[in-house]
Write a protein that holds these residues in place. Structure first.
Motif, short mmCIF file in Angstrom:
data_model
loop_
_atom_site.label_atom_id
_atom_site.label_comp_id
_atom_site.label_asym_id
_atom_site.label_seq_id
_atom_site.Cartn_x
_atom_site.Cartn_y
_atom_site.Cartn_z
N PRO A 217 -3.38 39.03 14.20
CA PRO A 217 -2.13 39.40 14.85
C PRO A 217 -0.88 39.17 14.00
O PRO A 217 0.08 39.94 14.10
CB PRO A 217 -2.12 38.52 16.11
N MET A 218 -0.88 38.14 13.15
CA MET A 218 0.30 37.88 12.34
C MET A 218 0.38 38.78 11.11
O MET A 218 1.38 38.74 10.37
CB MET A 218 0.34 36.40 11.92
N LYS A 219 -0.65 39.59 10.86
CA LYS A 219 -0.65 40.62 9.83
C LYS A 219 -0.42 40.08 8.41
O LYS A 219 0.22 40.72 7.57
CB LYS A 219 0.40 41.70 10.14
N ARG A 220 -0.96 38.92 8.14
CA ARG A 220 -0.92 38.38 6.78
C ARG A 220 -1.99 37.31 6.64
O ARG A 220 -2.48 36.76 7.63
CB ARG A 220 0.45 37.78 6.46
N PHE A 221 -2.36 37.04 5.39
CA PHE A 221 -3.23 35.92 5.09
C PHE A 221 -2.36 34.69 4.83
O PHE A 221 -1.14 34.79 4.67
CB PHE A 221 -4.10 36.22 3.87
N SER A 222 -2.98 33.53 4.80
CA SER A 222 -2.25 32.30 4.51
C SER A 222 -2.51 31.88 3.06
O SER A 222 -3.38 32.44 2.39
CB SER A 222 -2.68 31.18 5.47
N ASP A 223 -1.77 30.88 2.62
CA ASP A 223 -2.01 30.34 1.29
C ASP A 223 -2.32 28.84 1.40
O ASP A 223 -2.11 28.23 2.45
CB ASP A 223 -0.82 30.61 0.35
N PRO A 224 -2.85 28.25 0.33
CA PRO A 224 -3.27 26.85 0.41
C PRO A 224 -2.16 25.89 0.82
O PRO A 224 -2.39 24.94 1.58
CB PRO A 224 -3.77 26.56 -1.00
N GLU A 225 -0.95 26.10 0.31
CA GLU A 225 0.15 25.20 0.65
C GLU A 225 0.43 25.24 2.15
O GLU A 225 0.64 24.19 2.79
CB GLU A 225 1.41 25.58 -0.13
N GLU A 226 0.42 26.43 2.74
CA GLU A 226 0.70 26.57 4.17
C GLU A 226 -0.34 25.84 5.01
O GLU A 226 -0.01 25.14 5.97
CB GLU A 226 0.75 28.05 4.54
N VAL A 227 -1.62 25.99 4.67
CA VAL A 227 -2.67 25.40 5.51
C VAL A 227 -2.87 23.91 5.24
O VAL A 227 -3.52 23.22 6.04
CB VAL A 227 -4.01 26.15 5.37
N SER A 228 -2.31 23.40 4.14
CA SER A 228 -2.42 21.96 3.89
C SER A 228 -1.63 21.15 4.91
O SER A 228 -1.96 19.98 5.17
CB SER A 228 -1.94 21.63 2.47
#
Length: 257
Positions: A217-228
């Motif tokens: 739904p958010m129409k993007r992937f995440s990156d490692p910094e965001e999910v940390s």
């Protein structure tokens, strides 16, 4: 106002720390005041990361989480050097793709050994230490974060070994949380969607990208910094009354699941 995610004085083991999510978590642990005890098989990358973050703020341990003897030795050494281990991030993982009917037993076993058995070995060794501290009256923080995946909740085509392992991680989380909650040892898991790491290069390729993205739904992937950040939230005092939970960090991919 005091930062509720302050990790000052926390010694945190991070497996799979040499790159991707593990590297990002190690960086944030140090940034929040903690010490990152970094575990991986890639010595050069670990040593470079330790140099970058500060050798006084990191420890380096080179070996495989699929080896229970190495894991116990690593935990013993971490406790001996630092006095205590306050957190564990069970992040080490591999993928070995094949459709179910064609998957060799070795391909199945390699993924189970690292992603599930390795998670158990680390959880068991660190859990023993945390429970011993609690039995001695030590009230210092004790938090374990197991990295699972949407594949463990919804299944995944071409990676039945990975999906089974990540489902198993959810079971590890809930069972350990029930066993250790009375001693204030918290155990939670995080289920990631598609994070931009080397492990997800295939699913992010032109062949699969649009189909996967259409379900986010958010129409993007995440990156490692965001999910940390949610990982460190669960390690921190901000999550002091949370245990046995599975936090989805996936842009809404599993809404309703």
């Amino acid at each position: 106002m005091e930062n509720p995610m302050n990790l000052e004085g926390h010694n945190v083991i991070v497996t799979g720390a040499a790159q991707g999510i593990g590297e990002a978590v190690s960086r944030l642990v140090v940034g929040l005041g903690g010490k990152a005890i970094m575990v991986d098989m890639q010595r050069d990358k670990l040593e470079a990361l330790s140099e970058d973050l500060g050798q006084d703020k990191t420890d380096v341990h080179v070996g495989s989480v699929a080896d229970p003897a190495f894991v116990q030795s690593m935990v013993n050494d971490a406790v001996s050097k630092n006095g205590a281990v306050h957190g564990l991030v069970n992040n080490a993982g591999i993928v070995r793709a094949a459709m179910a009917v064609k998957m060799p037993v070795q391909t199945w076993q390699e993924v189970i050994d690292v992603n599930l058995s390795g998670a158990f070995y680390c959880l068991q060794a660190v859990g023993r230490h945390m429970m011993e501290r609690a039995a001695d009256g030590d009230t210092a923080p004790a938090s374990i974060v197991n990295i699972s995946s949407d594949a463990g909740r919804r299944g995944t085509m071409g990676q039945i070994n990975y999906g089974a392992a990540k489902s198993g991680v959810l079971g590890l989380t809930m069972s350990a949380a029930r066993e250790w909650a009375a001693k204030q040892v918290r155990v939670n898991s995080i289920c990631f969607g598609v994070v931009e790491t080397e492990m997800t290069e295939t699913i992010r390729s032109d062949k699969f990208r649009d189909g996967v993205m259409s379900q986010v739904p958010m129409k993007r992937f995440s990156d490692p910094e965001e999910v940390s950040r949610p990982v460190c939230f669960l390690l921190s005092p901000a999550a002091s009354y949370i245990t046995g939970q599975h936090l989805s960090v996936n842009g809404g991919y599993t809404i309703g699941v």
